[in-house]
Design a protein around this motif. Structure first.
Motif, PDB file in Angstrom:
ATOM      1  N   TYR A  27       0.964  -1.211  -0.101  1.00 22.38           N
ATOM      2  CA  TYR A  27       0.020   0.107   0.058  1.00 22.38           C
ATOM      3  C   TYR A  27       1.003   1.088   0.176  1.00 22.38           C
ATOM      4  N   ALA A  28       0.375   2.318  -0.577  1.00 22.53           N
ATOM      5  CA  ALA A  28       1.122   3.768  -0.490  1.00 22.53           C
ATOM      6  C   ALA A  28      -0.010   4.667   0.244  1.00 22.53           C
ATOM      7  N   ASP A  29       0.525   5.689   0.945  1.00 19.60           N
ATOM      8  CA  ASP A  29      -0.203   6.702   1.295  1.00 19.60           C
ATOM      9  C   ASP A  29       0.473   8.032   0.457  1.00 19.60           C
ATOM     10  N   TYR A  30      -0.478   8.984  -0.052  1.00 21.00           N
ATOM     11  CA  TYR A  30      -0.144   9.832  -0.803  1.00 21.00           C
ATOM     12  C   TYR A  30      -1.076  11.262  -0.468  1.00 21.00           C
ATOM     13  N   LYS A  31      -0.541  12.257  -1.204  1.00 15.85           N
ATOM     14  CA  LYS A  31      -1.426  13.381  -0.889  1.00 15.85           C
ATOM     15  C   LYS A  31      -1.628  13.849  -2.577  1.00 15.85           C
ATOM     16  N   ALA A  32      -2.918  14.384  -2.766  1.00 15.47           N
ATOM     17  CA  ALA A  32      -3.139  14.700  -4.237  1.00 15.47           C
ATOM     18  C   ALA A  32      -3.968  16.061  -4.059  1.00 15.47           C
ATOM     19  N   LYS A  33      -4.103  16.614  -5.367  1.00 19.54           N
ATOM     20  CA  LYS A  33      -4.851  17.927  -5.475  1.00 19.54           C
ATOM     21  C   LYS A  33      -5.635  17.901  -6.660  1.00 19.54           C
ATOM     22  N   GLN A  34      -6.848  18.724  -6.809  1.00 21.12           N
ATOM     23  CA  GLN A  34      -7.271  18.999  -8.026  1.00 21.12           C
ATOM     24  C   GLN A  34      -7.437  20.515  -7.837  1.00 21.12           C
TER      25      GLN A  34
END
Length: 97
Positions: A27-34
Protein backbone atom coordinates in the motif's frame (compact mmCIF):
# COMPACT_ATOMS: atom_id res chain seq x y z
CA UNK A 1 22.41 -42.61 9.94
CA UNK A 2 22.32 -40.13 7.04
CA UNK A 3 18.65 -40.88 6.45
CA UNK A 4 17.69 -39.98 10.02
CA UNK A 5 19.15 -36.48 9.58
CA UNK A 6 17.53 -36.00 6.21
CA UNK A 7 14.04 -37.00 7.34
CA UNK A 8 13.37 -33.99 9.65
CA UNK A 9 14.55 -31.57 6.97
CA UNK A 10 12.33 -33.24 4.39
CA UNK A 11 9.33 -33.09 6.72
CA UNK A 12 9.88 -29.36 7.34
CA UNK A 13 10.03 -28.75 3.61
CA UNK A 14 6.79 -30.63 3.04
CA UNK A 15 5.03 -28.66 5.79
CA UNK A 16 6.25 -25.37 4.34
CA UNK A 17 5.03 -26.30 0.86
CA UNK A 18 1.65 -27.38 2.20
CA UNK A 19 0.95 -23.94 3.73
CA UNK A 20 -1.25 -21.79 1.50
CA UNK A 21 0.51 -18.90 -0.17
CA UNK A 22 -0.45 -15.61 1.44
CA UNK A 23 -0.33 -12.34 -0.45
CA UNK A 24 1.50 -9.74 1.56
CA UNK A 25 -0.25 -6.72 0.07
CA UNK A 26 1.48 -3.44 -0.58
CA UNK A 27 0.00 0.00 0.00
CA UNK A 28 0.99 3.63 -0.45
CA UNK A 29 -0.25 6.73 1.29
CA UNK A 30 -0.20 9.90 -0.75
CA UNK A 31 -1.34 13.52 -1.09
CA UNK A 32 -3.22 14.73 -4.16
CA UNK A 33 -4.90 17.89 -5.46
CA UNK A 34 -7.47 19.19 -7.90
CA UNK A 35 -7.45 22.74 -9.26
CA UNK A 36 -10.27 25.26 -9.76
CA UNK A 37 -11.40 25.15 -7.06
CA UNK A 38 -8.39 23.89 -5.18
CA UNK A 39 -9.09 20.61 -3.35
CA UNK A 40 -6.56 18.54 -1.44
CA UNK A 41 -6.79 15.02 -0.14
CA UNK A 42 -4.78 12.40 1.69
CA UNK A 43 -5.42 8.80 0.70
CA UNK A 44 -4.28 5.21 0.90
CA UNK A 45 -4.11 3.02 -2.20
CA UNK A 46 -3.39 -0.67 -2.67
CA UNK A 47 -0.61 -1.17 -5.20
CA UNK A 48 -0.67 -3.82 -7.90
CA UNK A 49 2.91 -3.29 -9.09
CA UNK A 50 6.27 -3.31 -7.38
CA UNK A 51 6.29 -2.47 -3.70
CA UNK A 52 8.69 0.46 -3.91
CA UNK A 53 8.20 4.19 -3.57
CA UNK A 54 9.55 4.82 -7.06
CA UNK A 55 7.13 2.37 -8.68
CA UNK A 56 4.25 3.60 -6.52
CA UNK A 57 4.61 7.16 -7.82
CA UNK A 58 3.78 6.13 -11.38
CA UNK A 59 0.94 3.80 -10.45
CA UNK A 60 -0.68 6.22 -7.98
CA UNK A 61 -0.35 9.19 -10.36
CA UNK A 62 -1.93 7.25 -13.23
CA UNK A 63 -4.88 5.98 -11.20
CA UNK A 64 -5.55 9.38 -9.63
CA UNK A 65 -5.37 11.18 -12.98
CA UNK A 66 -8.26 9.06 -14.31
CA UNK A 67 -10.43 10.68 -11.62
CA UNK A 68 -9.12 14.21 -12.25
CA UNK A 69 -6.60 14.32 -9.39
CA UNK A 70 -2.90 15.23 -9.55
CA UNK A 71 -0.44 13.38 -7.33
CA UNK A 72 1.54 15.69 -5.08
CA UNK A 73 3.61 13.11 -3.20
CA UNK A 74 3.79 9.46 -2.24
CA UNK A 75 4.56 9.61 1.46
CA UNK A 76 5.32 5.98 2.28
CA UNK A 77 4.96 2.45 0.96
CA UNK A 78 3.99 -0.14 3.56
CA UNK A 79 2.42 -3.53 4.20
CA UNK A 80 -0.96 -4.48 5.66
CA UNK A 81 0.29 -3.81 9.18
CA UNK A 82 0.11 -0.06 8.48
CA UNK A 83 -3.46 0.08 7.19
CA UNK A 84 -5.42 0.48 10.40
CA UNK A 85 -3.40 3.44 11.67
CA UNK A 86 -4.03 5.37 8.41
CA UNK A 87 -7.70 4.51 7.93
CA UNK A 88 -9.20 7.38 9.94
CA UNK A 89 -6.91 10.00 8.36
CA UNK A 90 -7.69 8.84 4.83
CA UNK A 91 -11.45 8.83 5.43
CA UNK A 92 -13.37 8.31 2.20
CA UNK A 93 -10.06 8.10 0.28
CA UNK A 94 -9.05 4.93 2.12
CA UNK A 95 -8.57 2.34 -0.65
CA UNK A 96 -10.88 4.42 -2.89
CA UNK A 97 -8.70 4.44 -6.01
Amino acid sequence: MKHTRLLPALLLLLVALAQPAQAAGCYADYKAKQDQPLKLHYGVMELSGDCSKAAAKGEVAERLSRAGWTLLNVLTVFGPEGLEQRKADAGRNFLRF
